[in-house]
Write a protein that holds these residues in place. Structure first.
Motif, mmCIF file in Angstrom:
data_model
loop_
_atom_site.group_PDB
_atom_site.id
_atom_site.type_symbol
_atom_site.label_atom_id
_atom_site.label_comp_id
_atom_site.label_asym_id
_atom_site.label_seq_id
_atom_site.Cartn_x
_atom_site.Cartn_y
_atom_site.Cartn_z
ATOM 1 N N PRO A 1 0.806 -1.229 0.000
ATOM 2 C CA PRO A 1 0.000 0.000 0.000
ATOM 3 C C PRO A 1 0.840 1.281 0.000
ATOM 4 N N GLU A 2 2.089 1.206 0.418
ATOM 5 C CA GLU A 2 2.952 2.380 0.400
ATOM 6 C C GLU A 2 3.215 2.871 -1.018
ATOM 7 N N ARG A 3 2.960 2.050 -2.017
ATOM 8 C CA ARG A 3 3.171 2.443 -3.407
ATOM 9 C C ARG A 3 2.021 3.289 -3.955
ATOM 10 N N ILE A 4 0.914 3.348 -3.231
ATOM 11 C CA ILE A 4 -0.229 4.159 -3.661
ATOM 12 C C ILE A 4 0.164 5.626 -3.595
ATOM 13 N N ASP A 5 -0.281 6.413 -4.581
ATOM 14 C CA ASP A 5 -0.036 7.853 -4.586
ATOM 15 C C ASP A 5 -0.433 8.419 -3.221
ATOM 16 N N VAL B 1 -3.972 9.835 -2.859
ATOM 17 C CA VAL B 1 -5.009 8.794 -2.916
ATOM 18 C C VAL B 1 -4.983 7.976 -1.619
ATOM 19 N N ARG B 2 -3.781 7.701 -1.134
ATOM 20 C CA ARG B 2 -3.655 6.950 0.119
ATOM 21 C C ARG B 2 -4.342 7.713 1.254
ATOM 22 N N ALA B 3 -4.175 9.021 1.285
ATOM 23 C CA ALA B 3 -4.822 9.831 2.324
ATOM 24 C C ALA B 3 -6.344 9.772 2.198
ATOM 25 N N MET B 4 -6.854 9.806 0.958
ATOM 26 C CA MET B 4 -8.302 9.707 0.747
ATOM 27 C C MET B 4 -8.835 8.353 1.195
ATOM 28 N N MET B 5 -7.989 7.315 1.088
ATOM 29 C CA MET B 5 -8.397 5.968 1.485
ATOM 30 C C MET B 5 -8.264 5.744 2.989
ATOM 31 N N GLY B 6 -7.634 6.694 3.673
ATOM 32 C CA GLY B 6 -7.486 6.572 5.108
ATOM 33 C C GLY B 6 -6.246 5.832 5.546
ATOM 34 N N PHE B 7 -5.257 5.680 4.638
ATOM 35 C CA PHE B 7 -3.993 5.016 5.007
ATOM 36 C C PHE B 7 -3.048 6.027 5.586
#
Length: 122
Positions: free
Chosen positions: A109-113, A116-122
């Motif tokens: 999951p660290e590879r997600i932009d 976008v990661r912030a929008m997904m709650g990561f």
């Protein structure tokens, strides 16, 4: 579509904007933009923002896309890889696309932009 089990050791896989001397760099950028139209059907996020696309190179009308999937057992793998090939081949200046599936480096999951990661709650 080609499945390989290789890793790109000579460059950071997150750089992902390679292009050959005979193809303008903007063609590789256009391929990358076209790849943003391919979404992971389970997550609803495009494969570039998900961090699945590691490299794009264009040489003599051939686009070479190196990418991975979120897991080896991804049920949408064929659909995603086929979509990547179709998207790359839709770009002017690309006659054929070769999509190589690699497992190293393994996707996390660290590879997600980050946005976008912030929008997904990561």
């Amino acid at each position: 579509m080609t499945d390989t089990m290789e890793t790109k050791d000579t460059r950071d896989p997150m750089d992902g904007m390679g292009s050959a001397d005979d193809a303008p760099p903007e063609i590789a950028e256009k391929v990358r933009t076209a790849l943003r139209t391919v979404t992971d059907p389970e997550l609803g996020i495009n494969i570039v923002d998900l961090g699945l696309v590691y490299d794009v190179e264009v040489e003599e009308g051939e686009a070479k896309v190196t990418m991975t999937l979120t897991s080896p057992g991804c049920p949408a793998g064929g659909q995603i890889l086929g979509g990547a090939k179709d998207a790359a081949e839709s770009v002017d200046g690309v006659e054929e696309a070769v999509v190589s599936l690699v497992w190293k480096p393994f996707w996390t999951p660290e590879r997600i932009d980050p946005a976008v990661r912030a929008m997904m709650g990561f």
